[in-house]
Design an enzyme around this catalytic site. Structure first.
Site, PDB file in Angstrom:
ATOM      1  N   CYS A   1     -46.896  66.041  -0.467  1.00  0.00           N
ATOM      2  CA  CYS A   1     -45.297  66.744  -0.254  1.00  0.00           C
ATOM      3  C   CYS A   1     -45.616  68.006   0.038  1.00  0.00           C
ATOM      4  CB  CYS A   1     -45.049  65.496  -1.839  1.00  0.00           C
ATOM      5  SG  CYS A   1     -43.492  65.733  -2.356  1.00  0.00           S
TER       6      CYS A   1
ATOM      7  N   TYR B   1     -33.713  65.029  -3.746  1.00  0.00           N
ATOM      8  CA  TYR B   1     -34.652  65.604  -4.412  1.00  0.00           C
ATOM      9  C   TYR B   1     -35.993  64.863  -5.202  1.00  0.00           C
ATOM     10  CZ  TYR B   1     -31.565  69.317  -3.334  1.00  0.00           C
ATOM     11  OH  TYR B   1     -30.977  70.586  -3.354  1.00  0.00           O
ATOM     12  N   SER B   2     -37.356  65.273  -4.645  1.00  0.00           N
ATOM     13  CA  SER B   2     -38.330  64.499  -5.666  1.00  0.00           C
ATOM     14  C   SER B   2     -38.310  64.836  -6.930  1.00  0.00           C
ATOM     15  CB  SER B   2     -39.705  65.257  -5.449  1.00  0.00           C
ATOM     16  OG  SER B   2     -39.943  65.063  -4.221  1.00  0.00           O
TER      17      SER B   2
ATOM     18  N   GLU C   1     -44.998  62.400   1.258  1.00  0.00           N
ATOM     19  CA  GLU C   1     -43.727  62.524   1.334  1.00  0.00           C
ATOM     20  C   GLU C   1     -43.403  63.747   2.167  1.00  0.00           C
ATOM     21  OE1 GLU C   1     -40.897  59.648  -0.217  1.00  0.00           O
ATOM     22  OE2 GLU C   1     -40.386  61.185  -0.826  1.00  0.00           O
TER      23      GLU C   1
ATOM     24  N   TYR D   1     -41.183  66.971   4.557  1.00  0.00           N
ATOM     25  CA  TYR D   1     -39.545  67.017   5.110  1.00  0.00           C
ATOM     26  C   TYR D   1     -39.655  69.109   5.851  1.00  0.00           C
ATOM     27  CZ  TYR D   1     -34.644  67.146   5.018  1.00  0.00           C
ATOM     28  OH  TYR D   1     -33.252  66.625   5.949  1.00  0.00           O
TER      29      TYR D   1
HETATM   30  C1  LIG Z   1     -36.680  63.013  -0.070  1.00  0.00           C
HETATM   31  C2  LIG Z   1     -36.743  64.948   0.123  1.00  0.00           C
HETATM   32  C3  LIG Z   1     -37.395  65.013  -1.222  1.00  0.00           C
HETATM   33  C4  LIG Z   1     -36.596  66.323  -1.463  1.00  0.00           C
HETATM   34  N1  LIG Z   1     -37.269  67.580  -2.951  1.00  0.00           N
HETATM   35  C5  LIG Z   1     -36.343  68.614  -2.964  1.00  0.00           C
HETATM   36  C6  LIG Z   1     -37.697  69.109  -4.305  1.00  0.00           C
HETATM   37  O1  LIG Z   1     -38.260  68.281  -4.554  1.00  0.00           O
HETATM   38  N2  LIG Z   1     -36.927  70.601  -3.454  1.00  0.00           N
HETATM   39  C7  LIG Z   1     -36.092  71.362  -3.297  1.00  0.00           C
HETATM   40  O2  LIG Z   1     -36.396  71.938  -3.373  1.00  0.00           O
HETATM   41  N3  LIG Z   1     -36.200  70.484  -1.821  1.00  0.00           N
HETATM   42  C8  LIG Z   1     -36.592  69.301  -1.877  1.00  0.00           C
HETATM   43  N4  LIG Z   1     -35.735  68.667  -0.340  1.00  0.00           N
HETATM   44  C9  LIG Z   1     -34.934  69.285   0.141  1.00  0.00           C
HETATM   45  C10 LIG Z   1     -33.486  69.163  -0.416  1.00  0.00           C
HETATM   46  O3  LIG Z   1     -33.040  67.633  -0.107  1.00  0.00           O
HETATM   47  C11 LIG Z   1     -32.427  69.880   0.595  1.00  0.00           C
HETATM   48  O4  LIG Z   1     -32.783  69.661   2.062  1.00  0.00           O
HETATM   49  C12 LIG Z   1     -32.817  71.345   0.328  1.00  0.00           C
HETATM   50  O5  LIG Z   1     -32.406  71.689  -1.195  1.00  0.00           O
HETATM   51  C13 LIG Z   1     -31.014  72.356   1.300  1.00  0.00           C
HETATM   52  O6  LIG Z   1     -30.548  71.447   1.037  1.00  0.00           O
HETATM   53  P1  LIG Z   1     -29.127  72.681   0.701  1.00  0.00           P
HETATM   54  O7  LIG Z   1     -28.193  71.957   0.348  1.00  0.00           O
HETATM   55  O8  LIG Z   1     -29.091  73.931  -0.265  1.00  0.00           O
HETATM   56  O9  LIG Z   1     -29.101  73.222   2.298  1.00  0.00           O
HETATM   57  P2  LIG Z   1     -28.563  72.820   3.328  1.00  0.00           P
HETATM   58  O10 LIG Z   1     -26.753  73.500   2.748  1.00  0.00           O
HETATM   59  O11 LIG Z   1     -28.015  71.424   3.381  1.00  0.00           O
HETATM   60  O12 LIG Z   1     -28.675  74.072   4.494  1.00  0.00           O
HETATM   61  C14 LIG Z   1     -29.680  73.580   4.952  1.00  0.00           C
HETATM   62  C15 LIG Z   1     -29.437  73.461   6.494  1.00  0.00           C
HETATM   63  O13 LIG Z   1     -29.435  74.648   6.520  1.00  0.00           O
HETATM   64  C16 LIG Z   1     -30.356  74.710   7.973  1.00  0.00           C
HETATM   65  N5  LIG Z   1     -31.481  76.223   7.327  1.00  0.00           N
HETATM   66  C17 LIG Z   1     -32.376  76.133   6.806  1.00  0.00           C
HETATM   67  N6  LIG Z   1     -33.309  76.997   6.688  1.00  0.00           N
HETATM   68  C18 LIG Z   1     -32.848  77.601   7.535  1.00  0.00           C
HETATM   69  C19 LIG Z   1     -33.518  79.135   8.093  1.00  0.00           C
HETATM   70  N7  LIG Z   1     -34.973  79.552   8.292  1.00  0.00           N
HETATM   71  N8  LIG Z   1     -33.076  78.990  10.297  1.00  0.00           N
HETATM   72  C20 LIG Z   1     -31.842  78.698  10.723  1.00  0.00           C
HETATM   73  N9  LIG Z   1     -31.018  78.143   9.285  1.00  0.00           N
HETATM   74  C21 LIG Z   1     -31.485  77.219   8.521  1.00  0.00           C
HETATM   75  C22 LIG Z   1     -31.005  73.733   8.760  1.00  0.00           C
HETATM   76  O14 LIG Z   1     -29.844  73.042   9.449  1.00  0.00           O
HETATM   77  C23 LIG Z   1     -31.085  72.806   7.451  1.00  0.00           C
HETATM   78  O15 LIG Z   1     -30.722  71.447   7.761  1.00  0.00           O
HETATM   79  C24 LIG Z   1     -36.220  67.071   0.006  1.00  0.00           C
HETATM   80  C25 LIG Z   1     -35.261  66.807   0.874  1.00  0.00           C
HETATM   81  C26 LIG Z   1     -36.458  64.865   0.893  1.00  0.00           C
HETATM   82  C27 LIG Z   1     -35.962  64.709   2.017  1.00  0.00           C
HETATM   83  N1  LIG Z   2     -40.436  64.350  -1.394  1.00  0.00           N
HETATM   84  C1  LIG Z   2     -40.646  65.754  -0.120  1.00  0.00           C
HETATM   85  O1  LIG Z   2     -39.678  65.397   1.271  1.00  0.00           O
HETATM   86  C2  LIG Z   2     -40.115  66.919  -0.906  1.00  0.00           C
HETATM   87  C3  LIG Z   2     -40.418  67.166  -2.077  1.00  0.00           C
HETATM   88  C4  LIG Z   2     -40.368  68.763  -2.100  1.00  0.00           C
HETATM   89  C5  LIG Z   2     -39.931  69.943  -1.165  1.00  0.00           C
HETATM   90  N2  LIG Z   2     -39.706  69.494   0.325  1.00  0.00           N
HETATM   91  C6  LIG Z   2     -39.756  70.471   0.877  1.00  0.00           C
HETATM   92  O2  LIG Z   2     -40.817  70.879   0.752  1.00  0.00           O
HETATM   93  C7  LIG Z   2     -40.953  72.261   1.441  1.00  0.00           C
HETATM   94  C8  LIG Z   2     -41.410  73.610   0.791  1.00  0.00           C
HETATM   95  O3  LIG Z   2     -41.182  74.084   0.481  1.00  0.00           O
HETATM   96  P1  LIG Z   2     -40.754  75.490  -0.099  1.00  0.00           P
HETATM   97  O4  LIG Z   2     -40.090  76.389  -0.213  1.00  0.00           O
HETATM   98  O5  LIG Z   2     -40.835  75.149  -1.824  1.00  0.00           O
HETATM   99  O6  LIG Z   2     -41.845  76.401  -0.522  1.00  0.00           O
HETATM  100  P2  LIG Z   2     -43.300  77.858  -0.404  1.00  0.00           P
HETATM  101  O7  LIG Z   2     -42.525  77.999  -1.697  1.00  0.00           O
HETATM  102  O8  LIG Z   2     -42.102  78.550   0.595  1.00  0.00           O
HETATM  103  O9  LIG Z   2     -44.448  77.225   0.047  1.00  0.00           O
HETATM  104  C9  LIG Z   2     -45.460  76.840   1.209  1.00  0.00           C
HETATM  105  C10 LIG Z   2     -46.245  76.933   1.238  1.00  0.00           C
HETATM  106  O10 LIG Z   2     -47.153  75.947   2.720  1.00  0.00           O
HETATM  107  C11 LIG Z   2     -47.175  77.523   3.194  1.00  0.00           C
HETATM  108  N3  LIG Z   2     -47.285  76.910   4.930  1.00  0.00           N
HETATM  109  C12 LIG Z   2     -46.731  77.266   5.947  1.00  0.00           C
HETATM  110  N4  LIG Z   2     -46.306  75.983   7.053  1.00  0.00           N
HETATM  111  C13 LIG Z   2     -47.624  75.975   6.396  1.00  0.00           C
HETATM  112  C14 LIG Z   2     -48.471  74.641   7.038  1.00  0.00           C
HETATM  113  N5  LIG Z   2     -47.737  74.251   8.891  1.00  0.00           N
HETATM  114  N6  LIG Z   2     -49.664  74.311   6.573  1.00  0.00           N
HETATM  115  C15 LIG Z   2     -49.473  74.064   5.589  1.00  0.00           C
HETATM  116  N7  LIG Z   2     -48.935  75.731   4.414  1.00  0.00           N
HETATM  117  C16 LIG Z   2     -47.761  76.133   5.365  1.00  0.00           C
HETATM  118  C17 LIG Z   2     -46.158  78.784   3.150  1.00  0.00           C
HETATM  119  O11 LIG Z   2     -47.217  79.677   3.839  1.00  0.00           O
HETATM  120  P3  LIG Z   2     -46.394  80.925   3.938  1.00  0.00           P
HETATM  121  O12 LIG Z   2     -44.560  80.864   3.878  1.00  0.00           O
HETATM  122  O13 LIG Z   2     -47.141  81.977   3.667  1.00  0.00           O
HETATM  123  O14 LIG Z   2     -46.505  80.669   5.918  1.00  0.00           O
HETATM  124  C18 LIG Z   2     -46.770  78.234   2.093  1.00  0.00           C
HETATM  125  O15 LIG Z   2     -47.837  78.951   1.030  1.00  0.00           O
HETATM  126  C19 LIG Z   2     -39.346  72.677   1.670  1.00  0.00           C
HETATM  127  O16 LIG Z   2     -38.903  71.697   2.976  1.00  0.00           O
HETATM  128  C20 LIG Z   2     -38.487  70.822   0.938  1.00  0.00           C
HETATM  129  O17 LIG Z   2     -37.350  70.185   1.059  1.00  0.00           O
HETATM  130  C21 LIG Z   2     -40.022  67.920   0.245  1.00  0.00           C
END
Ligand SMILES: Cc1cc2nc3c(=O)[nH]c(=O)nc-3n(C[C@H](O)[C@H](O)[C@H](O)COP(=O)(O)OP(=O)(O)OC[C@H]3O[C@@H](n4cnc5c(N)ncnc54)[C@H](O)[C@@H]3O)c2cc1C
Ligand SMILES: NC(=O)c1ccc[n+]([C@@H]2O[C@H](COP(=O)([O-])OP(=O)(O)OC[C@H]3O[C@@H](n4cnc5c(N)ncnc54)[C@H](OP(=O)(O)O)[C@@H]3O)[C@@H](O)[C@H]2O)c1
Length: 362
Positions: free
Chosen positions: A320, A143-144, A360, A362
């Site tokens: 991000c 998690y960021s 970054e 994901y």
């Molecule tokens: C560097 C980094 C930073 C991140 N920062 C954040 C952050 O700040 N906040 C945040 O909320 N998350 C963040 N994430 C994402 C976070 O790490 C988790 O992946 C996320 O919270 C989901 O984990 P979980 O254990 O709840 O889900 P899990 O139990 O691990 O389930 C996830 C799995 O469910 C399946 N899945 C998910 N959606 C669907 C779907 N619609 N249909 C079918 N299958 C599906 C996929 O196989 C997926 O891999 C970050 C990820 C990375 C790599």
């Molecule tokens: N460091 C990291 O790597 C990091 C840190 C934090 C979060 N994350 C990841 O970031 C994601 C955030 O998801 P969330 O559920 O918090 O977001 P969310 O609330 O669903 O918001 C995402 C927004 O982006 C839009 N969107 C969808 N497809 C897009 C595209 N191709 N280009 C631009 N915008 C698009 C969505 O629009 P519509 O839904 O209306 O299509 C929505 O407005 C998660 O997958 C999380 O794991 C990664």
């Protein structure tokens, strides 16, 4: 490094659960997490359409990384590993999306007692309680970090996250809850949480206090930028006073899912010349062509300006959130660069080398 915090969080939502003793620091500004109605201008009125006709021919200007431009000195990584995690405690946990938002996002603060020394832009790992279907402990999820290094209470003894609760329906039609995100969103104050890290150097802030920092976030991808912006605008540091331009683009589905909106608006009031703020609300706004307002659609409205900024040596772009956003943003940049006869992908490579293009997703 002496530092003073000039803002504090308070969590007035009736749904929030907090340890009140930890939220009581007195500060000139109080930032609340209350949801307020938000109205948007008709974005199609001011939008500009950019037509591109130039051919991509010339080479990208060379940018070479000589020494790191990021705050990289003494950055701690992997102090806590999965076998030996830090045991923090949840101090507060509050929902920061409206009741009608598609999905829930929570802001949570954990105690670290200063033992998890992180920088703005890093992440931590969380190991959820319980075992997986094979009877093994769950794996960590990253998690960021959403707080500045000083933490939300200004004492360098906490770390905050911004977590979206993952719930989806699988192929069999069953509702599935993500393990770690649900564990975190359901955490009650006082509960223990296993923390690993900190990790990551990609998203560290630039050293240059006069830099232009363009932040592109979708959803919870806002986390590192809240951390940057607190350091830039809500804190006082002896060795860092931001005097450049910070420009945040945040994409969310609905206005009820706008994250930390009040805080960002407070910043804008405070430093209107140093902070620009643009929202893209995909399910409520469109551009003049009627297309969905994604972050890249909003950026397109500032195309020339963004491109001019990108030509400067001290402009840093950070992205991000959702993986899908990267391509959309590349497409915009491709067109912009082409007008100057520059191959975007090559230019992006040179920006990356110079640490000016940081992703970054994901
Ligand atoms: C560097 C980094 C930073 C991140 N920062 C954040 C952050 O700040 N906040 C945040 O909320 N998350 C963040 N994430 C994402 C976070 O790490 C988790 O992946 C996320 O919270 C989901 O984990 P979980 O254990 O709840 O889900 P899990 O139990 O691990 O389930 C996830 C799995 O469910 C399946 N899945 C998910 N959606 C669907 C779907 N619609 N249909 C079918 N299958 C599906 C996929 O196989 C997926 O891999 C970050 C990820 C990375 C790599
Ligand atoms: N460091 C990291 O790597 C990091 C840190 C934090 C979060 N994350 C990841 O970031 C994601 C955030 O998801 P969330 O559920 O918090 O977001 P969310 O609330 O669903 O918001 C995402 C927004 O982006 C839009 N969107 C969808 N497809 C897009 C595209 N191709 N280009 C631009 N915008 C698009 C969505 O629009 P519509 O839904 O209306 O299509 C929505 O407005 C998660 O997958 C999380 O794991 C990664």
């Amino acid at each position: 490094m002496a530092a003073a915090v000039t803002a504090a969080v308070s969590f007035p939502s009736s749904k929030s659960t907090s340890l009140s003793s930890r939220t009581s620091i007195v500060a000139p500004e109080r930032i609340t997490f209350k949801q307020v109605p938000f109205y948007y201008k008709d974005v199609s009125a001011g939008g500009r359409v950019v037509s591109i006709s130039a051919q991509v021919t010339t080479e990208a200007p060379a940018k070479v990384k000589k020494e790191s431009k990021k705050m990289e000195e003494d950055v701690v990584v992997n102090k806590f590993k999965p076998k030996n995690p830090y045991i923090g405690r949840c101090l507060l946990n509050t929902k920061i999306t409206g009741d009608d938002a598609p999905g829930e996002t929570w802001h949570m603060v954990f105690s670290t007692e200063g033992e998890v020394p992180y920088r703005e832009g890093q992440s931590i790992g969380v190991i959820p309680d319980g075992i997986d279907k094979n009877g093994k402990p769950h794996k960590l999820r990253l998690y960021s970090i959403a707080s500045s290094a000083l933490g939300d209470f200004g004492d360098s003894k906490t770390v905050s996250l911004c977590v979206k609760r993952l719930v989806y329906v699988n192929e069999k039609g069953e509702t599935v809850k993500g393990v770690c995100s649900n564990f975190l969103c359901d955490l009650k104050p006082g509960s223990e949480v296993k923390i690993t890290g900190p990790v990551g150097k990609e998203m560290l802030m630039p050293k240059d206090p006069n830099a232009t920092i363009i932040m592109l976030a979708t959803g919870t991808g806002i986390a590192p930028f809240r951390s940057f912006l607190w350091k830039m605008f809500f804190e006082k540091h002896d060795d860092y006073k931001f005097n450049g331009l910070a420009w945040l683009f945040l994409g969310v589905p609905t206005s009820s899912s706008l994250l930390y909106k009040e805080e960002f608006e407070k910043m804008k009031e405070k430093v209107p010349n140093n902070f620009r703020l643009d929202f893209a609300v995909s399910r409520e706004q469109t551009n003049e062509k009627g297309e969905k307002m994604y972050i890249q659609t909003r950026m397109a409205q500032y195309a020339e300006e963004l491109w001019e900024l990108l030509k400067k040596d001290n402009t840093y772009v950070y992205m991000c959130g959702l993986k899908g956003m990267e391509k959309g943003i590349d497409d915009i940049m491709l067109s912009l660069a082409a007008r100057d006869g520059i191959d975007w992908l090559e230019y992006k490579r040179s920006l990356k080398k110079a640490e000016q293009w940081n992703v970054e997703v994901y």
